[in-house]
Design an enzyme around this catalytic site. Sequence first.
Site, mmCIF file in Angstrom:
data_model
loop_
_atom_site.group_PDB
_atom_site.id
_atom_site.type_symbol
_atom_site.label_atom_id
_atom_site.label_comp_id
_atom_site.label_asym_id
_atom_site.label_seq_id
_atom_site.Cartn_x
_atom_site.Cartn_y
_atom_site.Cartn_z
ATOM 1 N N CYS A 1 -2.506 10.580 10.528
ATOM 2 C CA CYS A 1 -1.611 11.886 10.266
ATOM 3 C C CYS A 1 -2.096 13.170 10.603
ATOM 4 O O CYS A 1 -0.916 14.327 11.015
ATOM 5 C CB CYS A 1 -1.429 11.634 8.554
ATOM 6 S SG CYS A 1 -3.208 11.506 7.948
ATOM 7 N N VAL B 1 0.864 3.691 2.207
ATOM 8 C CA VAL B 1 1.772 3.619 3.724
ATOM 9 C C VAL B 1 2.858 2.701 4.200
ATOM 10 O O VAL B 1 4.072 2.767 4.398
ATOM 11 C CB VAL B 1 1.173 3.729 4.736
ATOM 12 C CG1 VAL B 1 1.781 3.653 5.902
ATOM 13 C CG2 VAL B 1 -0.039 4.324 5.053
ATOM 14 N N HIS C 1 0.210 16.956 4.441
ATOM 15 C CA HIS C 1 -1.634 17.441 4.184
ATOM 16 C C HIS C 1 -1.147 18.995 5.326
ATOM 17 O O HIS C 1 -0.439 19.298 5.867
ATOM 18 C CB HIS C 1 -2.032 16.916 5.967
ATOM 19 C CG HIS C 1 -2.167 15.130 5.522
ATOM 20 N ND1 HIS C 1 -2.521 15.275 3.924
ATOM 21 C CD2 HIS C 1 -2.871 14.332 6.346
ATOM 22 C CE1 HIS C 1 -3.027 13.556 4.342
ATOM 23 N NE2 HIS C 1 -3.954 12.883 5.378
ATOM 24 N N GLN D 1 -6.627 18.115 3.276
ATOM 25 C CA GLN D 1 -5.739 16.895 3.536
ATOM 26 C C GLN D 1 -6.011 16.472 1.961
ATOM 27 O O GLN D 1 -6.640 16.160 1.456
ATOM 28 C CB GLN D 1 -6.043 16.070 4.669
ATOM 29 C CG GLN D 1 -6.292 16.423 5.966
ATOM 30 C CD GLN D 1 -7.154 15.393 7.256
ATOM 31 O OE1 GLN D 1 -7.585 15.694 7.841
ATOM 32 N NE2 GLN D 1 -6.888 14.230 6.608
ATOM 33 N N GLY E 1 0.986 -1.205 0.079
ATOM 34 C CA GLY E 1 0.065 0.059 -0.247
ATOM 35 C C GLY E 1 1.095 1.282 -0.350
ATOM 36 O O GLY E 1 1.712 1.329 0.166
ATOM 37 N N ASN F 1 2.487 13.213 4.768
ATOM 38 C CA ASN F 1 1.520 12.359 5.401
ATOM 39 C C ASN F 1 1.954 11.271 5.134
ATOM 40 O O ASN F 1 1.384 9.867 6.430
ATOM 41 C CB ASN F 1 0.018 13.074 5.213
ATOM 42 C CG ASN F 1 -0.575 12.769 3.791
ATOM 43 O OD1 ASN F 1 0.452 13.060 2.274
ATOM 44 N ND2 ASN F 1 -0.618 11.178 2.848
#
Length: 342
Positions: free
Chosen positions: A128, A14, A242, A155, A12, A315
Amino acid sequence: MKLNVAIMGATGAVGQEMLRTLEVRQFPCTTLRLLASARSVGKKYPFRGRLLPVELLTPESFAGIDIVLASAGSSVSREFAPHAVAAGAVVVDNTSAFRMDSDKPLVVPEVNPEALEKHNGIIANPNCSTMQMVVALAPIHREAGIRRLVISTFQSVSGTGQKAIEECLKQSRELLAGAKTVEAKVYPHQIAFNVLPHIGSFTKNGYTDEEMKMVNETRKILGDDSIAVTATTVRVPVLRGHSECVNVETRKKITAAEVRELLEGAPGVVVVDDPAQADYPTPVYSEGRDETFVGRIRDDISNPNAVEMWIVSDNLRKGAALNAVQIAEELVRRNLLRPVTV
Ligand code: NAP
Ligand code: 3JM
């Protein structure tokens, strides 16, 4: 030290940033396991000059693993983190699954690293928007006591994951090519060239769960339930980074100049604040960087006990992967790698 690490959700947005962060920070892992769903088995990703295969996440994935960095959604964490702990691993969880559990620390290493000492095998990484904000707020809270926060966020789509990045780019391309309407699958409305005052799900009090994360997580990390917090979280068609405007009302008066000086010495914070030179942080400026950037620091003309500021961070870095890896580093430093039972 020989450490075996696993990334849950390695494919993913992240998870991929976690992989890069472990490599860049030379985290002392001997082995690294990439775990994801059946959709990704067979994919390979480079790490330290080798290609690592993605393996299917199962309850048996954690044998011999010391640290799990989890980022595959809250229901996956709820199901699999207990298996990891039972296998003797410590889980640094990036999802909202355990953040508000009173027996699970919610940690930002620059702010409350001591909370790690009492962990029971699962440590939560904050949301985040909360994470980047508390790095800048903790020094102010220590100095002047925060009474109330009024927050608006801006964001980026990468906060929603890989599919949202693709949707924003696809819609942008189609609209620039002359399309009158575009298909929206990830968000309820078109996100390209638009702004949505809606992140997460609406709750009974009219706030979204993302907004309530900011309320509850801020209080838990700063260790003060008396702080009043109100937030509006907004999705903007920015790919990464963000931004937040935050009005900080304090118990003891603190001026913008004093805040600027405090933040110039704060760990993890960089002040970028020379409006005459159009110098203030933006999400594009923050991309790929580790720090939280603060600008537009000014006295609130409507309230003698408040200061306005603009806080920006990547973020996927401080807001997710970097904080998780920093927690893992702090666990190693404090020799806290085996679960402590209290
Ligand atoms: P993403 O790009 O959609 O990636 C999701 C990852 O989870 C992928 O690796 C996916 O694997 C894996 N996954 C999903 N369902 C799975 C299952 N049943 N079994 C195994 N793996 C599964 O999302 P993301 O942006 O990386 O975010 C992932 C999660 O991290 C979020 O849901 C959220 O809980 C958390 N997060 C936290 C923050 C924070 O502020 N701390 C920020 C962003 C995200 P496949 O590729 O195989 O589908
Ligand atoms: C950021 O599984 C899910 O519902 C994930 C939703 C999600 C979260 C969450 O609640 O874990 C998406 C993006 C977060 C977060 O960090 O809170």
